[in-house]
Write an enzyme that holds these catalytic residues in place. Structure first.
Site, mmCIF file in Angstrom:
data_model
loop_
_atom_site.group_PDB
_atom_site.id
_atom_site.type_symbol
_atom_site.label_atom_id
_atom_site.label_comp_id
_atom_site.label_asym_id
_atom_site.label_seq_id
_atom_site.Cartn_x
_atom_site.Cartn_y
_atom_site.Cartn_z
ATOM 1 N N LYS A 150 -15.141 2.861 7.034
ATOM 2 C CA LYS A 150 -14.355 3.001 5.812
ATOM 3 C C LYS A 150 -14.910 2.124 4.694
ATOM 4 O O LYS A 150 -15.379 1.016 4.934
ATOM 5 C CB LYS A 150 -12.899 2.615 6.119
ATOM 6 C CG LYS A 150 -11.919 2.833 4.975
ATOM 7 C CD LYS A 150 -10.505 2.472 5.424
ATOM 8 C CE LYS A 150 -9.494 2.617 4.300
ATOM 9 N NZ LYS A 150 -8.141 2.243 4.741
ATOM 10 N N SER A 169 -5.255 5.754 3.361
ATOM 11 C CA SER A 169 -6.457 5.506 2.582
ATOM 12 C C SER A 169 -7.756 5.697 3.356
ATOM 13 O O SER A 169 -8.836 5.643 2.782
ATOM 14 C CB SER A 169 -6.420 4.083 2.022
ATOM 15 O OG SER A 169 -6.329 3.122 3.062
ATOM 16 N N GLY A 189 -0.097 1.139 5.685
ATOM 17 C CA GLY A 189 1.176 1.850 5.665
ATOM 18 C C GLY A 189 1.078 3.229 6.288
ATOM 19 O O GLY A 189 1.928 4.087 6.047
ATOM 20 N N GLY A 190 -0.004 3.437 7.046
ATOM 21 C CA GLY A 190 -0.252 4.739 7.646
ATOM 22 C C GLY A 190 -1.658 5.229 7.364
ATOM 23 O O GLY A 190 -1.993 6.390 7.619
ATOM 24 N N SER A 191 -2.504 4.339 6.862
ATOM 25 C CA SER A 191 -3.813 4.731 6.320
ATOM 26 C C SER A 191 -4.789 5.264 7.349
ATOM 27 O O SER A 191 -5.768 5.921 6.984
ATOM 28 C CB SER A 191 -4.457 3.537 5.601
ATOM 29 O OG SER A 191 -3.668 3.139 4.520
#
Length: 482
Positions: free
Chosen positions: A48, A123, A145-147
């Site tokens: 990433k 993200s 938060g859930g990326s």
């Protein structure tokens, strides 16, 4: 002119990473023969964009961070290389990494490999898209938060967020470097559970990561938890009583629940405690700096459409109070993002105290049911068009809940949106503007991947992986018998 400049930047970075990966791969071949016994020997791994790779920019989609190449690898990247992996590319993120879309003015927009009119999520959206398209076997991401989990759900791949502190965050860039209460966790994405397990196991068994980051608790991979064959107690829910999920996502939970049962596990109905209160805590913690950090980062930048709401979150308190009242009429959930409940130190401490109490309440509910893992929705909807993430931020509650609690969580693909799901969508509630937008975004989503979320208590990644593997295997058996 600006696009030409960005194109030149992209060419420069592609050339740099190509030369580095050739050098890294060559060094493996020149190493002693025993090197070839490394668990990830020669495995190409994507990384990433917010994770440092030596010689490559880490921009977060911000032009001000260009031409500042990292002088060393993040600890995760170094540990993967020590186990034989070859980092071969970096993948796209939304500008500032705080939205679940995936576009920025530096690198452009990443779309969903299953439908290019839909977002890949964020993200870690570049990772989800690349793995989902078959361009990478294993990817490294991060999850605030859930990326990791949202792109996995949108793109039909496996994703795993670890307990904060299980994997190193050294060299993982975050916009909110001084964040408290809810902090990002590294994670992995892969085409199946086995490759994610192989990556996690290599990181935890090699020892390199713990040497590079002495702040980590030295908890190695506990293989006996992964190979244990006792029946598990699997809690489940498909309704948190706050944010409804679409019919396709509800069906996915039902199919996963049935698969767990068919695999011999015990199924237990479960209700997470007071999720509306949890959302209040999440919004208070995320907005504690009143948007000033992001506002500062965006000064002088071309602001991407995927984070347009950020400008509205950074404003004087009285303006935000007015906006909150206006927005509340249409969307009480969206209005919570304009909160100022933790804008001072004593308010923040009070909120953090409430967070600790909430986590304790959640753990008590979990242990009173004697659960091993928890099955729940991965997200309220399949992948929406790229314009929707910034308008439906409260949908993050489904994944953020387990960042608030610091529970490890993973996503396993289960099914795809069907025409029947689309017909049932007409009954989806529209009592909040957010719900109306989710309903709108889910129209014409036929064929898109849908996953489920599996959750464990902190530090129980091995048990979580075992449950995810069992679910995946049973779904394959069910598919063969159809």
């Amino acid at each position: 002119m600006l696009r030409e400049w960005y194109s030149l930047i992209g060419q420069r970075n592609r050339a740099l990473i190509a030369s580095f990966r050739q050098e890294w791969a060559a060094s493996l071949e020149e190493a002693p023969l025993e090197t070839r016994n490394l668990p990830l020997y020669g495995l190409p791994v994507s990384v990433k964009e917010n994770i440092d790779v030596e010689g490559r920019d880490t921009t977060l989609g911000l032009a001000k961070n260009l031409y500042r190449p990292a002088f060393r690898h993040a600890a995760l990247v170094q540990a993967l290389k020590a186990q034989g992996a070859v980092p071969f590319c970096k993948t796209n993120v939304p500008q500032t990494c705080i939205r679940y879309g995936c576009s920025n003015p530096v690198w452009g927009e990443t779309v969903n490999p299953a439908n290019t009119q839909r977002t890949s999520g964020g993200s870690s959206g570049g990772e989800g898209a690349l793995v989902g398209a078959g361009g990478s076997v294993l990817g490294v991401g991060s999850d605030l938060g859930g990326s990791v989990r949202i792109p996995a759900h949108f793109c039909g791949v496996v994703g795993l967020k670890t307990t904060r502190g299980r994997l190193s965050t050294q060299g993982v860039l975050s916009v909110m470097n001084g964040d408290v209460g809810i902090r990002g966790s590294p994670g992995l994405l892969g085409r199946d559970v086995e490759i994610v397990v192989a990556g996690l196991r290599a990181l935890l068994e090699g020892g390199c990561m713990f040497e590079l980051d002495p702040q980590l608790p030295p908890i190695s991979w506990r293989h006996h938890l992964y190979t244990d064959d006792r029946p598990l107690r699997v809690g489940w829910y498909d309704d948190d009583n706050v944010f409804p999920i679409t019919p396709g996502c509800r069906r996915a939970v039902a199919e996963a629940r049935d698969a767990f049962h068919a695999a011999g596990h015990h199924i237990v109905a479960f209700s997470p405690p007071d999720v509306r209160h949890a959302w209040n805590l999440i919004t208070a913690i995320y907005t504690a700096d009143q948007g000033r950090t992001v506002q500062h980062l965006l000064d002088g930048e071309v602001v991407d459409h995927s984070i347009s709401t950020n400008k509205k979150l950074a404003a004087p308190k009285f303006i935000k109070a007015i906006r909150k009242q206006i927005v509340h009429r249409k969307s009480p959930l969206m209005a919570d993002l304009f909160t100022s409940e933790a804008s001072s130190s004593h308010q923040l401490l009070r909120v953090l105290g409430s967070q600790a109490e909430y986590v304790e309440e959640f753990v008590d509910a979990w242990t009173s049911c004697h659960l091993d893992v928890l099955l729940c929705p991965a997200f309220p909807m399949p992948a929406p068009p790229p314009s929707y993430p910034t308008k439906t931020m409260a949908a993050l509650l489904t994944t953020c809940l387990y960042n608030l609690c610091n529970f490890p969580a993973g996503v396993v693909p289960v099914t795809h949106e069907t025409e029947e799901d689309q017909e049932k969508l007409e009954d989806y509630p529209t009592t909040d503007l957010m719900f109306q937008l989710v309903k709108e975004a889910t129209r014409d989503a036929t064929g898109l991947p849908i996953g489920v979320q599996v959750v464990a208590l902190p530090w129980q990644e091995e048990l979580l992986c075992r449950a995810m593997r069992d679910l995946q295997d049973q779904l394959k058996i069910a598919h063969v018998h159809k």
